[in-house]
Write a protein that holds these residues in place. Sequence first.
Motif, short mmCIF file in Angstrom:
data_model
loop_
_atom_site.label_atom_id
_atom_site.label_comp_id
_atom_site.label_asym_id
_atom_site.label_seq_id
_atom_site.Cartn_x
_atom_site.Cartn_y
_atom_site.Cartn_z
N THR A 56 4.92 -36.60 22.93
CA THR A 56 3.77 -35.77 23.28
C THR A 56 3.74 -35.51 24.79
OG1 THR A 56 2.45 -36.62 21.43
CG2 THR A 56 1.25 -35.62 23.26
N GLU A 83 2.63 -27.12 16.48
CA GLU A 83 3.64 -28.13 16.20
C GLU A 83 3.81 -28.35 14.70
OE1 GLU A 83 1.13 -29.56 19.82
OE2 GLU A 83 0.76 -28.68 17.84
N GLY A 93 3.46 -29.91 23.75
CA GLY A 93 3.22 -30.19 22.35
C GLY A 93 2.97 -31.65 22.07
N GLN A 115 -5.47 -34.38 18.09
CA GLN A 115 -4.15 -34.94 17.82
C GLN A 115 -4.19 -36.19 16.94
OE1 GLN A 115 -2.23 -35.57 21.60
NE2 GLN A 115 -2.61 -33.47 22.30
N SER A 169 7.93 -26.96 18.34
CA SER A 169 6.69 -26.64 19.02
C SER A 169 6.75 -25.21 19.52
CB SER A 169 6.46 -27.59 20.20
OG SER A 169 5.24 -27.29 20.86
N TYR A 217 10.53 -32.43 16.54
CA TYR A 217 9.75 -31.41 15.83
C TYR A 217 9.85 -30.08 16.55
CZ TYR A 217 6.25 -32.48 19.44
OH TYR A 217 5.61 -32.66 20.65
N ASP A 263 6.73 -29.92 11.47
CA ASP A 263 7.90 -30.75 11.19
C ASP A 263 8.11 -30.83 9.68
OD1 ASP A 263 10.05 -32.36 11.69
OD2 ASP A 263 8.90 -34.14 12.25
#
Length: 212
Positions: A62, A169, A66, A137, A79, A77, A171
């Motif tokens: 983080t 974001e 992102g 988040q 972003s 991931y 994944d």
Amino acid sequence: MKKYLAAAVALAAFGGSAQAATFVFVPGSDALLPTETITYDFNSAANDGSVTGTNFIFQSGTNSQGAAPGAGDNSRYLSVLTDGVANIDFGSAGLSSFSIDIGSLDSFNTLTLQFADGTTQAFTGTELVAGPADGNQVEDRTNGRFRFTSTAGERITGLILASANNAFEVDNIATTAAAPVPEPATWAMMIAGFGLVGGVARRRSRTASLLA
């Protein structure tokens, strides 16, 4: 953390028929269905070329670009940054459904589905969650797995992720292959087969009546 009820939501398709696809949100979860297989995990740079567009990155952790999806596996991931767009192609055959981990949804995030007939259907961050899409988040209400399913006769051929600000974001995109649509010749053979079966059944019934 408070769990939010998974909700199925149907929205109108832009430029196409209504309810081209529906979605279910499973807050705080990244669990897959038995029929799903992860197609894009964004963990390997060798597969980065499968995503096209502008102003997006692949990263872990983080930072200002992102936040790792809260319900994900804390791996690399995708972003999408300010005014960025990421395109993911599912192929011309399309899919009946797919699911995706999304983290810290914001109101300025937009997810758009593309269909085989050329139409699209867009969902904003606000439309995807039950509460405020404020980029939290941690809380389950903005982090979890979203499962999109096409309505009968539709095929999802692509996914567009766009964001007006940092960041969007995602994944672990998992896909479910669409059942193939029979070709005209296959339909003809099936109909002929049904007719043959019906004829045999009628003949047996007539024979049984004569012997009775």
